[in-house]
Motif scaffolding. Structure first.
Motif, PDB file in Angstrom:
ATOM      1  N   GLU A 285      30.474  40.358  42.926  1.00 11.40           N
ATOM      2  CA  GLU A 285      31.726  40.249  42.185  1.00 11.40           C
ATOM      3  C   GLU A 285      32.819  41.078  42.867  1.00 11.40           C
ATOM      4  O   GLU A 285      32.574  42.204  43.284  1.00 11.40           O
ATOM      5  CB  GLU A 285      31.531  40.754  40.752  1.00 11.40           C
TER       6      GLU A 285
ATOM      7  N   ASP B  80      36.158  42.857  41.973  1.00  8.01           N
ATOM      8  CA  ASP B  80      37.170  43.315  41.013  1.00  8.01           C
ATOM      9  C   ASP B  80      37.796  44.573  41.597  1.00  8.01           C
ATOM     10  O   ASP B  80      37.533  44.932  42.749  1.00  8.01           O
ATOM     11  CB  ASP B  80      36.562  43.529  39.611  1.00  8.01           C
ATOM     12  N   HIS B  81      38.623  45.248  40.808  1.00 11.76           N
ATOM     13  CA  HIS B  81      39.309  46.441  41.306  1.00 11.76           C
ATOM     14  C   HIS B  81      38.302  47.517  41.743  1.00 11.76           C
ATOM     15  O   HIS B  81      38.503  48.203  42.735  1.00 11.76           O
ATOM     16  CB  HIS B  81      40.248  46.939  40.195  1.00 11.76           C
ATOM     17  N   HIS B  82      37.185  47.600  41.026  1.00 10.57           N
ATOM     18  CA  HIS B  82      36.166  48.603  41.341  1.00 10.57           C
ATOM     19  C   HIS B  82      35.500  48.317  42.689  1.00 10.57           C
ATOM     20  O   HIS B  82      35.449  49.169  43.566  1.00 10.57           O
ATOM     21  CB  HIS B  82      35.120  48.636  40.216  1.00 10.57           C
TER      22      HIS B  82
ATOM     23  N   ARG C 202      36.816  47.021  50.828  1.00 12.37           N
ATOM     24  CA  ARG C 202      37.964  47.250  51.705  1.00 12.37           C
ATOM     25  C   ARG C 202      37.653  48.331  52.741  1.00 12.37           C
ATOM     26  O   ARG C 202      37.925  48.158  53.932  1.00 12.37           O
ATOM     27  CB  ARG C 202      39.167  47.687  50.864  1.00 12.37           C
TER      28      ARG C 202
ATOM     29  N   PHE D  78      32.235  36.092  41.135  1.00 13.73           N
ATOM     30  CA  PHE D  78      33.398  36.375  40.289  1.00 13.73           C
ATOM     31  C   PHE D  78      34.470  37.035  41.142  1.00 13.73           C
ATOM     32  O   PHE D  78      34.172  37.865  42.003  1.00 13.73           O
ATOM     33  CB  PHE D  78      33.029  37.318  39.136  1.00 13.73           C
ATOM     34  N   MET D  79      35.734  36.665  40.895  1.00 14.32           N
ATOM     35  CA  MET D  79      36.822  37.352  41.588  1.00 14.32           C
ATOM     36  C   MET D  79      38.084  37.322  40.722  1.00 14.32           C
ATOM     37  O   MET D  79      38.454  36.281  40.197  1.00 14.32           O
ATOM     38  CB  MET D  79      37.113  36.665  42.925  1.00 14.32           C
ATOM     39  N   ASP D  80      38.726  38.482  40.580  1.00 11.73           N
ATOM     40  CA  ASP D  80      40.015  38.513  39.874  1.00 11.73           C
ATOM     41  C   ASP D  80      41.123  38.820  40.885  1.00 11.73           C
ATOM     42  O   ASP D  80      40.902  38.729  42.097  1.00 11.73           O
ATOM     43  CB  ASP D  80      39.978  39.488  38.678  1.00 11.73           C
ATOM     44  N   SER D  81      42.300  39.195  40.416  1.00 14.39           N
ATOM     45  CA  SER D  81      43.420  39.341  41.348  1.00 14.39           C
ATOM     46  C   SER D  81      43.246  40.524  42.308  1.00 14.39           C
ATOM     47  O   SER D  81      43.973  40.629  43.297  1.00 14.39           O
ATOM     48  CB  SER D  81      44.748  39.452  40.593  1.00 14.39           C
ATOM     49  N   SER D  82      42.288  41.393  42.040  1.00 14.84           N
ATOM     50  CA  SER D  82      41.995  42.458  43.008  1.00 14.84           C
ATOM     51  C   SER D  82      41.458  41.857  44.311  1.00 14.84           C
ATOM     52  O   SER D  82      41.666  42.418  45.386  1.00 14.84           O
ATOM     53  CB  SER D  82      40.973  43.444  42.448  1.00 14.84           C
TER      54      SER D  82
ATOM     55  N   ILE E  15      42.514  39.012  45.455  1.00 17.09           N
ATOM     56  CA  ILE E  15      43.723  38.522  46.120  1.00 17.09           C
ATOM     57  C   ILE E  15      44.366  39.662  46.912  1.00 17.09           C
ATOM     58  O   ILE E  15      44.764  39.501  48.068  1.00 17.09           O
ATOM     59  CB  ILE E  15      44.740  37.982  45.080  1.00 17.09           C
ATOM     60  N   GLY E  16      44.446  40.825  46.266  1.00 17.32           N
ATOM     61  CA  GLY E  16      44.997  42.011  46.927  1.00 17.32           C
ATOM     62  C   GLY E  16      44.186  42.378  48.160  1.00 17.32           C
ATOM     63  O   GLY E  16      44.746  42.759  49.194  1.00 17.32           O
TER      64      GLY E  16
ATOM     65  N   SER F  15      34.389  28.504  41.372  1.00 16.04           N
ATOM     66  CA  SER F  15      34.758  29.466  40.323  1.00 16.04           C
ATOM     67  C   SER F  15      35.940  30.358  40.711  1.00 16.04           C
ATOM     68  O   SER F  15      36.625  30.888  39.849  1.00 16.04           O
ATOM     69  CB  SER F  15      33.555  30.338  39.954  1.00 16.04           C
ATOM     70  N   ILE F  16      36.189  30.536  42.009  1.00 13.58           N
ATOM     71  CA  ILE F  16      37.311  31.397  42.387  1.00 13.58           C
ATOM     72  C   ILE F  16      38.514  30.603  42.914  1.00 13.58           C
ATOM     73  O   ILE F  16      39.546  31.168  43.233  1.00 13.58           O
ATOM     74  CB  ILE F  16      36.913  32.486  43.414  1.00 13.58           C
TER      75      ILE F  16
ATOM     76  N   VAL G  56      41.932  31.096  40.905  1.00 10.12           N
ATOM     77  CA  VAL G  56      42.693  32.320  41.158  1.00 10.12           C
ATOM     78  C   VAL G  56      43.288  32.299  42.574  1.00 10.12           C
ATOM     79  O   VAL G  56      44.390  32.773  42.823  1.00 10.12           O
ATOM     80  CB  VAL G  56      41.823  33.578  40.858  1.00 10.12           C
TER      81      VAL G  56
ATOM     82  N   SER H  67      36.617  52.624  36.501  1.00  7.31           N
ATOM     83  CA  SER H  67      36.604  51.290  37.111  1.00  7.31           C
ATOM     84  C   SER H  67      35.223  50.640  37.067  1.00  7.31           C
ATOM     85  O   SER H  67      35.102  49.422  37.017  1.00  7.31           O
ATOM     86  CB  SER H  67      37.135  51.350  38.549  1.00  7.31           C
TER      87      SER H  67
ATOM     88  N   GLU I  11      34.716  47.928  34.387  1.00  9.72           N
ATOM     89  CA  GLU I  11      35.418  46.632  34.401  1.00  9.72           C
ATOM     90  C   GLU I  11      34.443  45.467  34.205  1.00  9.72           C
ATOM     91  O   GLU I  11      34.700  44.546  33.425  1.00  9.72           O
ATOM     92  CB  GLU I  11      36.185  46.460  35.726  1.00  9.72           C
TER      93      GLU I  11
ATOM     94  N   ASN J  44      34.674  31.617  32.642  1.00  8.94           N
ATOM     95  CA  ASN J  44      35.272  32.244  33.833  1.00  8.94           C
ATOM     96  C   ASN J  44      36.744  32.622  33.594  1.00  8.94           C
ATOM     97  O   ASN J  44      37.198  33.673  34.034  1.00  8.94           O
ATOM     98  CB  ASN J  44      35.126  31.296  35.021  1.00  8.94           C
TER      99      ASN J  44
ATOM    100  N   THR K  80      38.028  36.471  33.719  1.00  7.89           N
ATOM    101  CA  THR K  80      39.050  36.883  34.679  1.00  7.89           C
ATOM    102  C   THR K  80      40.228  37.542  33.954  1.00  7.89           C
ATOM    103  O   THR K  80      40.711  38.592  34.380  1.00  7.89           O
ATOM    104  CB  THR K  80      39.537  35.673  35.504  1.00  7.89           C
TER     105      THR K  80
ATOM    106  N   GLU L 122      41.563  41.464  34.300  1.00  7.19           N
ATOM    107  CA  GLU L 122      42.934  41.850  34.665  1.00  7.19           C
ATOM    108  C   GLU L 122      43.496  42.869  33.675  1.00  7.19           C
ATOM    109  O   GLU L 122      44.099  43.868  34.075  1.00  7.19           O
ATOM    110  CB  GLU L 122      43.858  40.626  34.673  1.00  7.19           C
TER     111      GLU L 122
ATOM    112  N   GLU M  92      47.556  47.721  47.775  1.00  3.24           N
ATOM    113  CA  GLU M  92      46.526  46.702  47.615  1.00  3.24           C
ATOM    114  C   GLU M  92      46.636  45.898  46.331  1.00  3.24           C
ATOM    115  O   GLU M  92      45.823  45.026  46.083  1.00  3.24           O
ATOM    116  CB  GLU M  92      45.152  47.371  47.665  1.00  3.24           C
TER     117      GLU M  92
ATOM    118  N   PHE N  47      45.360  31.558  32.695  1.00  7.14           N
ATOM    119  CA  PHE N  47      43.963  31.321  32.299  1.00  7.14           C
ATOM    120  C   PHE N  47      43.760  31.298  30.784  1.00  7.14           C
ATOM    121  O   PHE N  47      42.732  30.849  30.303  1.00  7.14           O
ATOM    122  CB  PHE N  47      43.046  32.380  32.916  1.00  7.14           C
TER     123      PHE N  47
END
Lengths: 107, 144
Positions: A19, A21-23, A29, A53-57, A59-60, A84-85, A88, B15, B18, B40, B44, B48, B105, B117
């Motif tokens: 997954e 996410d921001h964490h 990275r 799973f992927m959120d906007s983090s 994308i960043g 699934s991604i 986004v 974090s 999350e 999903n 998501t 966020e 970032e 969504f």
């Protein structure tokens, strides 16, 4: 989650899994940037095949790697994007940052 | 409208939580028999909102994040994600796609993702007091 990284000529391929996410993005990275700066690849392939799973983090994460790569004169390729991604990804217009390829990368 | 079921949870703004937050909310929503895409979408959007609490509401400290979810007769789920952090001085600006107060970032797409969504997104914020984000989605399930 650690990204697996492979090299072939001047192409560096990162196999992402789990997954994003921001964490986890912060951990991924750090690993990718260290490898980019050490090897200065002409092409970076981000393989999303194992991503669940992927959120906007995420994308960043892609945008940041795109900027770093561009500064070093390299190009970005994204491959094996799971359905699934894709939502986004489309929202962020990521196809403008790099080439999206459907391909099987053999290890 | 009166809810037919609800849940509440409180967690620290770390974090590592999350993943727990988005899975807990979608597990609760599972009783509405959502499709994989709907699961999903909710996962998501919650991710966020919770990330915003961790990154923006409590930038230097660990605070509490309060999450509640309610289910209604018309198969709608309403999720509230609340913090008592720094608040948002300009909500309109914060919700603009690609705007981020942090740069680097962060893609600045958190609210854009929530809005695309979910069916409804409401943001209430008082600087110095905290922010509440309310997300709503009607679960259409496999009948669609």
């Amino acid at each position: 989650m650690a990204a697996r990284i492979f090299y072939e000529k001047d192409t560096m391929t990162v196999f992402l899994d789990g997954e994003i996410d921001h964490h986890s993005a912060a951990i991924i990275r750090a690993g990718i940037d260290e490898a980019i700066l050490a090897s200065r690849p002409g092409t970076l392939v981000l393989d999303f095949g194992g991503i669940t799973f992927m959120d906007s983090s995420g994308i960043g994460l892609v945008m940041g790697r795109y900027r770093l790569l561009r500064a070093l004169g390299g190009e970005l390729v994204m491959t094996n994007l799971p359905e699934s991604i894709s939502k986004v990804m489309r929202l962020a217009g990521l196809e403008k940052l790099g080439r999206i390829e459907e391909r099987e990368v053999t290890v | 409208m009166k809810s037919t079921n609800e849940m509440k949870l409180t967690m620290e703004s770390r974090s590592v939580n999350e993943g727990f937050a988005r899975v807990a909310v979608t597990a609760f929503t599972a009783q509405l028999d959502p499709t994989i895409e709907e699961i999903n979408d909710i996962k998501t959007a919650v991710s966020e909102a919770v990330t915003n609490c961790i990154v923006h509401a409590y930038p230097e400290t660990v605070g509490r994040i309060y999450i509640s979810a309610s289910i209604y007769d018309n198969l709608t789920v309403r999720i509230k994600i609340r913090d008592s952090g720094v608040g948002i001085p300009d909500i309109k600006k914060a919700m603009e796609p690609l705007y981020t107060s942090l740069g680097g970032e962060r893609a600045g797409l958190g609210f854009a993702v929530m809005e695309s969504f979910m069916d409804k997104v409401r943001v209430r914020s008082v600087p110095g007091k905290g922010t509440t984000v309310t997300l709503e989605k009607k679960i259409r399930g496999r009948d669609e």
